[in-house]
Scaffold this motif. Sequence first.
Motif, PDB file in Angstrom:
ATOM      1  N   ASN A 119      -2.796 -11.790  13.780  1.00 15.46           N
ATOM      2  CA  ASN A 119      -1.583 -11.671  13.526  1.00 15.46           C
ATOM      3  C   ASN A 119      -1.976 -11.810  11.939  1.00 15.46           C
ATOM      4  O   ASN A 119      -1.178 -11.562  11.740  1.00 15.46           O
ATOM      5  CB  ASN A 119      -0.599 -12.540  14.011  1.00 15.46           C
ATOM      6  N   SER A 120      -2.613 -12.635  11.489  1.00  9.84           N
ATOM      7  CA  SER A 120      -2.556 -13.010  10.278  1.00  9.84           C
ATOM      8  C   SER A 120      -3.103 -12.083   9.049  1.00  9.84           C
ATOM      9  O   SER A 120      -3.314 -11.672   8.002  1.00  9.84           O
ATOM     10  CB  SER A 120      -2.974 -14.352   9.996  1.00  9.84           C
ATOM     11  N   ASN A 121      -3.864 -11.487   9.813  1.00 14.23           N
ATOM     12  CA  ASN A 121      -4.398  -9.589   9.137  1.00 14.23           C
ATOM     13  C   ASN A 121      -3.822  -8.856   8.611  1.00 14.23           C
ATOM     14  O   ASN A 121      -4.060  -7.926   9.307  1.00 14.23           O
ATOM     15  CB  ASN A 121      -5.813  -9.435   9.892  1.00 14.23           C
ATOM     16  N   SER A 122      -2.829  -9.454   7.448  1.00 20.21           N
ATOM     17  CA  SER A 122      -2.145  -8.515   6.688  1.00 20.21           C
ATOM     18  C   SER A 122      -3.012  -8.346   5.879  1.00 20.21           C
ATOM     19  O   SER A 122      -2.093  -9.459   4.285  1.00 20.21           O
ATOM     20  CB  SER A 122      -1.112  -8.078   7.146  1.00 20.21           C
ATOM     21  N   LEU A 123      -3.043  -7.770   5.229  1.00 18.48           N
ATOM     22  CA  LEU A 123      -4.239  -7.480   3.754  1.00 18.48           C
ATOM     23  C   LEU A 123      -2.521  -7.112   2.389  1.00 18.48           C
ATOM     24  O   LEU A 123      -2.659  -6.587   2.731  1.00 18.48           O
ATOM     25  CB  LEU A 123      -5.076  -6.731   3.663  1.00 18.48           C
ATOM     26  N   LYS A 124      -2.774  -8.437   1.771  1.00 20.40           N
ATOM     27  CA  LYS A 124      -2.373  -6.966  -0.011  1.00 20.40           C
ATOM     28  C   LYS A 124      -2.877  -7.848  -1.213  1.00 20.40           C
ATOM     29  O   LYS A 124      -4.167  -8.814  -1.482  1.00 20.40           O
ATOM     30  CB  LYS A 124      -1.206  -8.286  -0.071  1.00 20.40           C
ATOM     31  N   MET A 125      -3.113  -7.256  -2.477  1.00 22.75           N
ATOM     32  CA  MET A 125      -3.153  -7.063  -3.409  1.00 22.75           C
ATOM     33  C   MET A 125      -2.347  -9.054  -4.096  1.00 22.75           C
ATOM     34  O   MET A 125      -1.435  -8.811  -4.121  1.00 22.75           O
ATOM     35  CB  MET A 125      -3.394  -6.497  -3.981  1.00 22.75           C
ATOM     36  N   ILE A 126      -3.481  -9.821  -4.659  1.00 23.41           N
ATOM     37  CA  ILE A 126      -3.040 -10.434  -4.912  1.00 23.41           C
ATOM     38  C   ILE A 126      -3.457 -10.831  -6.639  1.00 23.41           C
ATOM     39  O   ILE A 126      -2.979 -11.640  -7.501  1.00 23.41           O
ATOM     40  CB  ILE A 126      -3.145 -12.298  -4.650  1.00 23.41           C
ATOM     41  N   THR A 127      -3.828  -9.731  -7.563  1.00 17.93           N
ATOM     42  CA  THR A 127      -4.283  -9.562  -8.478  1.00 17.93           C
ATOM     43  C   THR A 127      -3.720  -7.981  -9.287  1.00 17.93           C
ATOM     44  O   THR A 127      -3.267  -7.370  -8.156  1.00 17.93           O
ATOM     45  CB  THR A 127      -5.719  -9.910  -9.243  1.00 17.93           C
ATOM     46  N   SER A 128      -2.936  -7.845 -10.210  1.00 20.89           N
ATOM     47  CA  SER A 128      -2.504  -7.051 -11.231  1.00 20.89           C
ATOM     48  C   SER A 128      -3.332  -5.508 -10.848  1.00 20.89           C
ATOM     49  O   SER A 128      -5.046  -5.445 -10.526  1.00 20.89           O
ATOM     50  CB  SER A 128      -1.574  -7.330 -12.131  1.00 20.89           C
ATOM     51  N   VAL A 180      -8.779  -9.359  -6.176  1.00 22.09           N
ATOM     52  CA  VAL A 180      -8.838 -10.217  -5.172  1.00 22.09           C
ATOM     53  C   VAL A 180      -7.919  -9.302  -4.081  1.00 22.09           C
ATOM     54  O   VAL A 180      -6.498  -9.335  -4.967  1.00 22.09           O
ATOM     55  CB  VAL A 180      -8.794 -11.406  -5.539  1.00 22.09           C
ATOM     56  N   ALA A 181      -7.964  -8.792  -2.890  1.00 23.06           N
ATOM     57  CA  ALA A 181      -7.390  -9.051  -2.187  1.00 23.06           C
ATOM     58  C   ALA A 181      -6.844 -10.469  -0.945  1.00 23.06           C
ATOM     59  O   ALA A 181      -7.906 -11.208  -1.261  1.00 23.06           O
ATOM     60  CB  ALA A 181      -6.994  -8.276  -1.280  1.00 23.06           C
ATOM     61  N   ALA A 182      -5.896 -10.183  -0.143  1.00 22.17           N
ATOM     62  CA  ALA A 182      -5.600 -12.145   0.344  1.00 22.17           C
ATOM     63  C   ALA A 182      -5.122 -11.590   1.475  1.00 22.17           C
ATOM     64  O   ALA A 182      -4.137 -10.752   1.889  1.00 22.17           O
ATOM     65  CB  ALA A 182      -5.193 -13.085  -0.753  1.00 22.17           C
ATOM     66  N   ASP A 183      -5.336 -11.917   2.842  1.00 20.43           N
ATOM     67  CA  ASP A 183      -4.455 -12.723   3.929  1.00 20.43           C
ATOM     68  C   ASP A 183      -3.815 -14.547   3.680  1.00 20.43           C
ATOM     69  O   ASP A 183      -4.210 -14.809   3.033  1.00 20.43           O
ATOM     70  CB  ASP A 183      -5.153 -12.020   5.257  1.00 20.43           C
ATOM     71  N   GLU A 184      -3.690 -14.883   5.045  1.00 18.93           N
ATOM     72  CA  GLU A 184      -3.144 -15.861   4.498  1.00 18.93           C
ATOM     73  C   GLU A 184      -4.027 -16.710   5.445  1.00 18.93           C
ATOM     74  O   GLU A 184      -3.618 -18.227   4.915  1.00 18.93           O
ATOM     75  CB  GLU A 184      -2.534 -16.225   6.122  1.00 18.93           C
ATOM     76  N   THR A 185      -5.088 -16.724   5.647  1.00 20.90           N
ATOM     77  CA  THR A 185      -6.455 -17.576   5.375  1.00 20.90           C
ATOM     78  C   THR A 185      -7.404 -17.285   4.824  1.00 20.90           C
ATOM     79  O   THR A 185      -8.123 -18.188   4.550  1.00 20.90           O
ATOM     80  CB  THR A 185      -6.539 -17.807   6.640  1.00 20.90           C
ATOM     81  N   GLY A 196       0.721  -1.580  -3.090  1.00 25.10           N
ATOM     82  CA  GLY A 196       0.586  -2.175  -1.691  1.00 25.10           C
ATOM     83  C   GLY A 196       0.135  -0.893  -0.890  1.00 25.10           C
ATOM     84  O   GLY A 196      -0.795  -0.132  -1.474  1.00 25.10           O
ATOM     85  N   GLU A 197       1.375   0.571  -0.437  1.00 25.31           N
ATOM     86  CA  GLU A 197       0.698   1.652  -0.115  1.00 25.31           C
ATOM     87  C   GLU A 197       0.893   2.470  -0.774  1.00 25.31           C
ATOM     88  O   GLU A 197       0.965   4.043  -0.124  1.00 25.31           O
ATOM     89  CB  GLU A 197       1.715   1.891   1.612  1.00 25.31           C
ATOM     90  N   THR A 198       1.956   2.820  -1.963  1.00 25.16           N
ATOM     91  CA  THR A 198       2.477   3.262  -2.683  1.00 25.16           C
ATOM     92  C   THR A 198       1.824   3.639  -4.306  1.00 25.16           C
ATOM     93  O   THR A 198       0.864   3.433  -4.571  1.00 25.16           O
ATOM     94  CB  THR A 198       4.025   3.183  -3.267  1.00 25.16           C
ATOM     95  N   ILE A 199       1.170   5.330  -3.750  1.00 24.93           N
ATOM     96  CA  ILE A 199       0.881   5.540  -4.848  1.00 24.93           C
ATOM     97  C   ILE A 199       1.193   6.398  -6.034  1.00 24.93           C
ATOM     98  O   ILE A 199       2.150   7.416  -5.311  1.00 24.93           O
ATOM     99  CB  ILE A 199      -0.519   6.426  -4.768  1.00 24.93           C
ATOM    100  N   PHE A 200       0.826   6.102  -7.599  1.00 26.15           N
ATOM    101  CA  PHE A 200       1.776   7.332  -8.282  1.00 26.15           C
ATOM    102  C   PHE A 200       1.156   7.419  -9.395  1.00 26.15           C
ATOM    103  O   PHE A 200       0.114   6.892  -9.777  1.00 26.15           O
ATOM    104  CB  PHE A 200       2.708   6.034  -9.295  1.00 26.15           C
ATOM    105  N   SER A 201       1.000   8.786  -9.479  1.00 20.56           N
ATOM    106  CA  SER A 201       0.306   9.259  -9.970  1.00 20.56           C
ATOM    107  C   SER A 201       0.508  10.751 -11.424  1.00 20.56           C
ATOM    108  O   SER A 201       1.563  10.792 -11.314  1.00 20.56           O
ATOM    109  CB  SER A 201      -0.534  10.594  -9.643  1.00 20.56           C
TER     110      SER A 201
END
Length: 462
Positions: A77-86, A204-209, A311-316
């Motif tokens: 349930n906690s394994n939803s990854l996101k980038m925390i760097t720009s 760096v990416a992260a999840d809740e833990t 996220g899941e969006t790519i601009f090119s």
Amino acid sequence: GGLFGLGLGKSRQKYFYIPEPQNDFIFAIIGEELGLVGCILVIMLFVILGAFFLCSCSSESQSNLPDNSRNESVQLNSNSLKMITSSWGAQEWCGTKDGFYYLNRADQNTYNISYIDYVSCVMTPLCSSPNCLHKDDTCSAYFHVPNCGAAVFTDGDYLYIMTFSDGTAERNNEFPRLYRIDKDGSNRKLLLELSQGETFSRYVAADETALYVNIVGSELNQQGISDVCIVQKVDINDGTAETILNLSTNAQLCGAHGDSLVFQSVDIPGELGDFDLKNIKNRLYEISLSTKQQKDILTWTNGESSCIIEGETIFSLDYSDSTINKRTIHNGETKNFVCQIPDDVVYDKCIFNYLDSQVLIFDLIEYGNPQTRRFAISLPNSQLHEITLGFLNSEVSYPYVVFSSTIDGLLVQCGTQQFEEEGIFSNGEMDTFTYTEPLFGIIKTSDYLNNENKIQEINRID
């Protein structure tokens, strides 16, 4: 939408009138299509669904399931990854919706961790001690780093300090390190120290833990890139680290979603300084951490396209027809037109600088022309603006827009300032050295797009 709405699928507002109609503003679309009655039914369904889950949780707490089954459920349930760097990776600054953290120079190879409050527009070190000089280890804001610098980023709960090194620092046993600290500067904890020949890639990416840290080789090959790409999963509480991916290729972490990490690899024909930039081949792909399977998202050469991911969006930007397009990670080959670059704009290269839900900012560079042209797209209406603000001068390096401070504002680097400090040099003598610090300010997104120099500068308190 009135009482009964316009009808399912008949919304007009979702066609570029409001941002993100498929997620953040989906309830507005429901209201337009189904009306007041439909909105009430949707809310009632959520209430029923919530009551059902509460009953399920209550039943589970009384069951005799083994502990490891419950742990697996929590992990998934906690394994939803996101980038925390720009998109630029971890830098000497990072922000939240309320404030902004910055590593400003204190002395040679030392920094102070400072905080900028958007309301007061004042920069203060993260130190609660009165009359502190912020120049030794007794200060919570003071940080010694190797001569290759450091970066700061946050997951919303903690701050993280990442230090870098080169061969010189490694000979002095100053290997790259990753620290976790509380947002007031206290409770500093070493989470990870790298080994000889390794350094952080700044992404760096992260999840809740846990953090998912991209590690590359500190030595570059003949093509000017690293042959090593490792991803380590680092527990944010105890620092336990394990290698979960070892790609052994010139790849770099650039995105995250669900249980997948997104990488970009570069294939350079020939050696450094002996190849055509237009022949560099790029590959964007994702790897599922649960199955370890790779899936291609998009491939291009530097003469065809450039992209930025959120996220899941790519601009090119496709160089072939000078169009900005929007794609998704799940369907990278299908592009949706956003806007057209004017025919009178001459450029050889595009560098994307900044992306949030309101604005996309990028630079167009013509080789041999020192003047870079900056553009911004207002995403709600896909309108293209050329940015010519006076504070965007050649002295300012890195992206001018460094973080979105509020729903309608941007934190920008608007200039530089020189400082003089005393320090002890290699010969043991005390001397004075000069260093340059950036100056920051806040400007409304609408003023930025309209080239109105209504910037509120950040005041620095030493």
